[in-house]
Write an enzyme that holds these catalytic residues in place. Structure first.
Site, PDB file in Angstrom:
ATOM      1  N   GLY A  35     -58.764 -10.847 -30.281  1.00 14.89           N
ATOM      2  CA  GLY A  35     -57.920  -9.723 -30.683  1.00 14.89           C
ATOM      3  C   GLY A  35     -57.707  -9.641 -32.184  1.00 14.89           C
ATOM      4  CG  HIS A  41     -63.140  -8.656 -34.125  1.00 11.72           C
ATOM      5  ND1 HIS A  41     -61.993  -8.787 -34.868  1.00 11.72           N
ATOM      6  CD2 HIS A  41     -63.415  -9.880 -33.626  1.00 11.72           C
ATOM      7  CE1 HIS A  41     -61.584 -10.034 -34.829  1.00 11.72           C
ATOM      8  NE2 HIS A  41     -62.421 -10.732 -34.093  1.00 11.72           N
ATOM      9  CD  GLN A  65     -61.002 -20.501 -29.371  1.00  5.80           C
ATOM     10  OE1 GLN A  65     -61.406 -19.997 -28.328  1.00  5.80           O
ATOM     11  NE2 GLN A  65     -61.491 -20.141 -30.547  1.00  5.80           N
ATOM     12  CD  GLU A 152     -76.158 -14.075 -38.251  1.00  3.21           C
ATOM     13  OE1 GLU A 152     -76.063 -14.013 -39.494  1.00  3.21           O
ATOM     14  OE2 GLU A 152     -77.217 -13.865 -37.630  1.00  3.21           O
ATOM     15  CG  ASP A 154     -66.389 -18.176 -36.199  1.00  3.72           C
ATOM     16  OD1 ASP A 154     -65.706 -18.933 -36.904  1.00  3.72           O
ATOM     17  OD2 ASP A 154     -66.012 -17.039 -35.869  1.00  3.72           O
ATOM     18  CB  SER A 189     -61.358 -14.559 -41.085  1.00 12.51           C
ATOM     19  OG  SER A 189     -60.498 -15.400 -40.358  1.00 12.51           O
ATOM     20  NE  ARG A 191     -58.508 -19.395 -38.175  1.00 12.62           N
ATOM     21  CZ  ARG A 191     -57.732 -20.269 -37.540  1.00 12.62           C
ATOM     22  NH1 ARG A 191     -56.697 -20.788 -38.153  1.00 12.62           N
ATOM     23  NH2 ARG A 191     -57.995 -20.617 -36.303  1.00 12.62           N
TER      24      ARG A 191
HETATM   25  O1  PAF Z   1     -64.747 -16.294 -32.030  1.00 12.96           O
HETATM   26  C1  PAF Z   1     -63.734 -16.104 -31.341  1.00 12.96           C
HETATM   27  O2  PAF Z   1     -62.976 -15.159 -31.550  1.00 12.96           O
HETATM   28  C2  PAF Z   1     -63.413 -17.069 -30.213  1.00 12.96           C
HETATM   29  O3  PAF Z   1     -63.775 -18.363 -30.541  1.00 12.96           O
HETATM   30  C3  PAF Z   1     -64.038 -16.654 -28.867  1.00 12.96           C
HETATM   31  C4  PAF Z   1     -65.561 -16.691 -28.919  1.00 12.96           C
HETATM   32  C5  PAF Z   1     -63.577 -15.252 -28.489  1.00 12.96           C
HETATM   33  C6  PAF Z   1     -63.610 -17.619 -27.762  1.00 12.96           C
HETATM   34  O4  PAF Z   1     -62.232 -17.615 -27.612  1.00 12.96           O
END
Ligand code: PAF
Length: 293
Positions: A35, A41, A65, A152, A154, A189, A191
Site C-alpha cells: 500500500g 507501484h 517481514q 527492481e 528491491d 519508496s 519510506r
Molecule cells: O515489496 C513489497 O512491497 C513487499 O515486500 C511485498 C512483495 C508486497 C510482500 O509483502
C-alpha cells in the site's frame, strides 16, 4: 474521474473474483504491494494493465517481514487513496485484508529460501525474506496469477521471489520492473515520506554513490569488487547524515561477490539516514576487453 477500484477484504471473495475472471478466459496479473502507492507501484500496475486482462493489486502490510514492531507501526497506510490511484493506473481489483483475515490463526508454515536470501538485506534484517517469501507464496496461492510484477528497487527480494517460484514450480511468471526515481535520482519508496526536509535534500547521494561505483567499472575499468565497494563507500562518507550499512558489487542472480566480475554486475547499497533506512541498487555492464582503451 475514474471510479475507485473494487475493494475486496476477504480471502474467499478474492479467490472467487479471480476464479471467475479466469473462468471467463481472462489472464490475471498480480501486483503485490504494502500500500501507500507511489509512482513506483503505479508503474507496475500500468505495466500489468498493458499486458494482462485483469490487474489484481494486493495492499497488505505484512507483519511477518518486519523485525522491529516500531517499524511496522510506523509503516504508512492509506487504503482509500490507494483505491483511487490503483484505478487510475488500470487496476481491476484491490485486496486489502486485515492481519486477522490473512491469518485466522498464527501460521505454522514458513517459506524460507536459503543462499541468496542470506547476505545483505537478509543479514541486516534476520527473518525478513522468510516473511516476504511466505506472504508472496500465500498471495500467489490466493490469486492464481499468470504474471506477477515486482520492482527492481528491491533487487534481492526480486531474486529471492524468482528463486522460490522456480524451486516450487509455481505457475507464475515473475516480471521485474525498473526502479522509478525522482528527478534528483532518489529511488521512490514509501519510506521516503519519513525523511525530514534536510534528510530529503541529501537522500539522492545514496544513488550518486552507486553511480560512483558504476563509473569505476565502466569508465575507470576497475576490476576488483573490493575497490568498487571502496569507491561507493567513500562517496557516501562525504555526506555525514548517512550511516552506511553495506555496499556490495555482486552477481545479479546469485547475489554473491565474485572473485572477478563477469559481464553483468549489480551494485547494492543500504544506509541509514536519520530514523530511515534506505536501500538502492544499479545494474552495471562490465566493458568487454575490446571496448577497453
Ligand atoms: O515489496 C513489497 O512491497 C513487499 O515486500 C511485498 C512483495 C508486497 C510482500 O509483502
Amino acid at each position: 474521474m475514474t471510479a475507485p477500484v473494487d475493494l475486496v477484504t476477504t480471502r474467499d471473495e478474492w479467490r472467487c473474483r479471480l476464479d471467475d475472471a479466469r473462468s471467463a478466459g481472462k489472464q490475471v496479473g498480480l501486483v503485490p504491494t504494502m500500500g501507500s502507492l507511489h509512482a513506483g507501484h503505479l508503474s507496475l500496475i500500468r505495466r500489468a494493465a498493458a499486458e494482462v486482462d485483469v490487474v489484481a493489486v494486493t495492499d497488505y502490510v505484512n507483519p511477518l517481514q518486519f523485525g522491529e514492531a516500531q517499524d511496522l507501526a510506523a509503516y504508512p497506510r492509506d487504503v482509500p487513496a490507494d483505491r483511487k490511484l490503483a484505478a487510475e493506473a488500470g487496476a481491476g481489483l484491490l485486496f486489502a485484508p486485515s492481519v486477522e483475515e490473512m491469518w485466522p490463526e498464527p501460521g505454522a508454515t514458513t517459506v524460507s529460501v536459503s543462499g541468496i536470501a542470506g547476505d545483505w538485506e537478509g543479514a541486516a534484517r534476520p527473518g525478513h525474506f522468510d516473511g516476504v517469501a511466505t506472504i508472496v507464496a500465500k498471495l500467489f496461492s490466493l490469486s492464481g496469477p499468470s504474471w506477477a510484477y515486482f520492482g527492481e528497487k528491491d533487487w534481492q527480494q526480486l531474486a529471492v521471489i524468482r528463486r522460490m517460484t522456480a524451486d516450487l514450480s509455481l505457475p507464475v511468471a515473475i516480471v521485474g520492473c525498473p526502479t522509478v526515481r525522482d528527478p534528483d535520482g532518489l529511488a521512490l519508496s514509501s519510506r521516503n515520506a519519513r525523511l525530514t526536509p534536510a534528510e530529503r535534500a541529501v537522500a539522492p547521494k545514496l544513488y550518486w554513490s552507486l553511480l560512483a561505483g558504476k563509473r569505476a567499472i565502466e569508465d575507470d575499468h576497475v576490476e576488483e569488487p573490493a575497490e568498487v565497494v571502496a569507491r561507493i563507500s567513500a562517496r557516501l562518507a562525504e555526506e555525514p547524515l548517512f550511516t552506511l550499512e553495506y555496499a556490495a558489487a555482486v552477481d545479479p542472480e546469485s547475489l554473491e561477490t565474485p572473485a572477478q566480475f563477469s559481464r553483468e554486475v549489480r551494485l547494492l547499497i543500504a544506509a541509514r539516514l536519520g530514523r530511515t533506512r534506505l536501500i538502492d541498487n544499479v545494474a552495471v555492464t562490465v566493458p568487454a576487453p575490446d571496448e577497453e582503451p
